[in-house]
Design a protein around this motif. Structure first.
Motif, mmCIF file in Angstrom:
data_model
loop_
_atom_site.group_PDB
_atom_site.id
_atom_site.type_symbol
_atom_site.label_atom_id
_atom_site.label_comp_id
_atom_site.label_asym_id
_atom_site.label_seq_id
_atom_site.Cartn_x
_atom_site.Cartn_y
_atom_site.Cartn_z
ATOM 1 N N THR A 272 13.949 -19.966 -46.963
ATOM 2 C CA THR A 272 14.142 -18.931 -45.945
ATOM 3 C C THR A 272 12.884 -18.066 -45.848
ATOM 4 O O THR A 272 12.017 -18.118 -46.716
ATOM 5 C CB THR A 272 15.366 -18.060 -46.279
ATOM 6 O OG1 THR A 272 15.175 -17.422 -47.550
ATOM 7 C CG2 THR A 272 16.628 -18.919 -46.315
ATOM 8 N N GLU B 57 18.327 -21.172 -53.288
ATOM 9 C CA GLU B 57 16.885 -21.046 -53.107
ATOM 10 C C GLU B 57 16.275 -20.367 -54.334
ATOM 11 O O GLU B 57 16.791 -19.351 -54.806
ATOM 12 C CB GLU B 57 16.566 -20.218 -51.854
ATOM 13 C CG GLU B 57 15.064 -20.072 -51.617
ATOM 14 C CD GLU B 57 14.737 -19.365 -50.309
ATOM 15 O OE1 GLU B 57 13.556 -19.366 -49.916
ATOM 16 O OE2 GLU B 57 15.663 -18.803 -49.679
ATOM 17 N N VAL C 22 24.468 -23.509 -50.638
ATOM 18 C CA VAL C 22 23.013 -23.447 -50.537
ATOM 19 C C VAL C 22 22.443 -22.648 -51.700
ATOM 20 O O VAL C 22 23.099 -21.764 -52.253
ATOM 21 C CB VAL C 22 22.567 -22.814 -49.203
ATOM 22 C CG1 VAL C 22 22.930 -23.708 -48.034
ATOM 23 C CG2 VAL C 22 23.170 -21.424 -49.028
ATOM 24 N N VAL D 13 17.284 -24.862 -50.036
ATOM 25 C CA VAL D 13 16.741 -24.480 -48.730
ATOM 26 C C VAL D 13 15.581 -23.498 -48.926
ATOM 27 O O VAL D 13 15.325 -23.024 -50.037
ATOM 28 C CB VAL D 13 17.826 -23.827 -47.837
ATOM 29 C CG1 VAL D 13 18.944 -24.816 -47.540
ATOM 30 C CG2 VAL D 13 18.381 -22.561 -48.499
ATOM 31 N N LEU E 7 23.141 -19.181 -43.117
ATOM 32 C CA LEU E 7 23.329 -20.626 -43.245
ATOM 33 C C LEU E 7 24.789 -20.976 -43.491
ATOM 34 O O LEU E 7 25.251 -22.042 -43.066
ATOM 35 C CB LEU E 7 22.449 -21.166 -44.377
ATOM 36 C CG LEU E 7 20.946 -20.951 -44.199
ATOM 37 C CD1 LEU E 7 20.179 -21.570 -45.363
ATOM 38 C CD2 LEU E 7 20.458 -21.519 -42.872
#
Length: 510
Positions: free
Chosen positions: A197, A246, A244, A195, A236
């Motif tokens: 952000t 990142e 998740v 993801v 999330l």
């Protein structure tokens, strides 16, 4: 006129002559180019005898000229691309009308050559060209005698030269790419979703660090470059994205050293229904995947120290290590302060937990050489972490270390909104300005219910340092931050380290 200016003037004269020949000195589309490493493998497979050519073995290559030898009506060029070097031979008879162009070539020029495979009389594999195309004229000369950039600060400032002048530097960044790809593939295989952000955040948080501050004109509001993506990734989890991760670019307005750069890459991941023990498995799994993407050797040298990354890594309690190396029980605040003073730790105005951690960094961290996990930290320095069920003074947190350097930081995440709000309030009343923030929206998110989870942050730059035996973080960041060059001063002035004035968790906070 300086020597450099004279060289530039000579190259500009050649540039003009190239144009007089009706040639474009900055090239055009040049397709179907073979990698030089592949051409070499192909030529080696043919077993071409010395002095022979294989006119049926056509190829097209391109690269930067790193060596040039003129032997009358024969010119030998060594080209370099992203895969390696290869010799090219160009004779006046073979190239015809291109000969005028070839005589105007300089070291650093980028050219394309069409020709056939062969070998010189000494057996050197060579592309014998019958056509040469100038793709980019270099107006600045490469490092003298092509020994490469040796001045460290100049290398960082002119990374674009460093990469083509020093193949071993380029190899480090190619390895970095493979490491990140391997970690990404490992996490995807573990059913994580990648993801993105926000980098601009109205409230910074997720770590103890000073932020960079900016301003949005249209909304007339103060914003911060993120110091961590943590609080958004946890949102999330609330929203039902249960695994998740990142790869985030983070920014901390603090010191520069061999282990710190104000802009760095952090991998953060969160797994619903996990805990910090699961995160230990993730660290071992992603590191193993990264090593396999390189050469599969789990015994690696870093700064002349051999490290063994073979899982499972040792697991040591924070309190046990402090007792072993500092000779003090962390529950004894008075003894901790007295011991800290003996080790030169500044204790003025600091809470007991901060003094404990400063003492740990001074006495224990330098001894954490082999890859290992240190777990169960003082709860007072872990406001986003769940407490130990048997001892609320202990946080369910670990840090991964190697060569005295923190690689990763993980928690069993705090998901009680009331406790989280109370921790934020305590931070606001504390003396540490880097943690004096209240994220009310995050607390609201927790009130909707966040599942129990494990969270992890890994400093990618440091991991790459260790796995590629790169002594400084600036060796694994393409364009590290440096002081500006003084007006009229040398290109390498004042490019060294700035005292590290913070970032207590080394750039891998969660």
């Amino acid at each position: 006129m300086s020597v450099e200016d004279q060289l530039i003037e000579e190259r500009r004269k050649k540039l003009a002559k190239v144009r007089e020949l009706g040639r474009d000195p900055y090239g055009h589309r040049f397709t179907d180019v073979a990698h030089l490493a592949d051409v070499r493998v192909r030529a080696e497979g043919l077993g071409i005898p010395a002095g022979e050519m294989r006119e049926q073995e056509r190829t097209r290559v391109a690269g930067r000229i790193v060596l040039r030898r003129v032997m009358g009506n024969l010119v030998f060029l060594t080209l370099r691309d992203g895969t390696g070097d290869m010799q090219v031979g160009l004779s006046k008879r073979a190239v015809g009308d291109d000969w005028g162009l070839i005589k105007l070539l300089d070291l650093g020029d980028i050219v394309g050559v069409d020709g056939w495979l062969g070998a010189t009389k000494t057996g050197e594999l060579t592309v014998w060209g019958d056509a040469c195309t100038l793709l980019a004229k270099s107006l600045l000369a490469p490092p003298e005698k092509w020994h490469g950039l040796t001045d460290v600060e100049l290398r960082y400032r002119r990374r674009y030269v460093d990469l083509y002048a020093n193949p071993e530097v380029r190899a480090v960044f190619q390895q970095r790419g493979r490491i990140i790809q391997a970690i990404r593939a490992y996490l995807v295989a573990c059913e994580y979703l990648e993801v993105e952000t926000p980098v601009l955040q109205p409230v910074y948080g997720g770590a103890a660090a000073r932020p960079f501050i900016t301003h949005h004109n249209t909304l007339d509001m103060r914003l911060y470059l993120r110091i961590s993506p943590e609080l958004y990734l946890k949102r999330l989890l609330v929203g039902g994205l249960e695994r998740v991760f990142e790869f985030s670019r983070n920014f901390r307005n603090e010191g520069i050293s061999t282990q710190h750069n104000p802009e760095f890459t952090l991998l953060e991941l969160y797994e619903a229904y996990g805990d910090y023990h699961v995160m230990m498995e993730r660290v071992e799994g992603m590191t193993s995947a990264a090593i396999r993407s390189l050469d599969g050797n789990f015994r690696r040298t870093f700064r002349e120290t051999e490290l063994d990354f073979t899982p499972p890594w040792p697991r040591r309690k924070y309190a046990d290590l402090l007792r072993e190396y500092a000779g003090v029980d962390m529950a004894d605040g008075a003894a901790v302060r007295e011991t800290a003073k003996k080790h030169g730790v500044d204790i003025a105005g600091k809470d007991d937990a901060v003094v404990i951690n400063d003492l740990f960094e001074a006495t224990v961290e330098p001894r954490l050489i082999q890859p290992q996990f240190v777990y169960d930290y003082p709860a007072a320095i872990c406001p986003l972490t769940r407490r130990h069920p048997d001892d609320p003074a202990i946080a369910l947190r670990f840090e991964a270390y190697a060569c005295g350097m923190e690689l990763g930081n993980a928690y069993t995440e705090l998901n009680d909104p009331d406790v989280q709000e109370a921790n934020f309030q305590q931070q606001l009343a504390g003396q540490d300005e880097t943690m004096a923030v209240m994220d009310e929206d995050f607390v609201a998110a927790l009130r909707y219910g966040m599942p129990p989870a494990g969270g992890l942050g890994v400093g990618i730059d440091r991991l790459v340092m260790l796995l590629t035996n790169s002594p400084s973080i600036r060796d694994v960041i393409l364009f590290p931050l440096q002081r500006p060059v003084a007006s009229g001063g040398p290109a390498v002035e004042a490019g060294g380290e700035v005292p590290d004035d913070g970032d207590p968790d080394g750039g891998a906070d969660v």
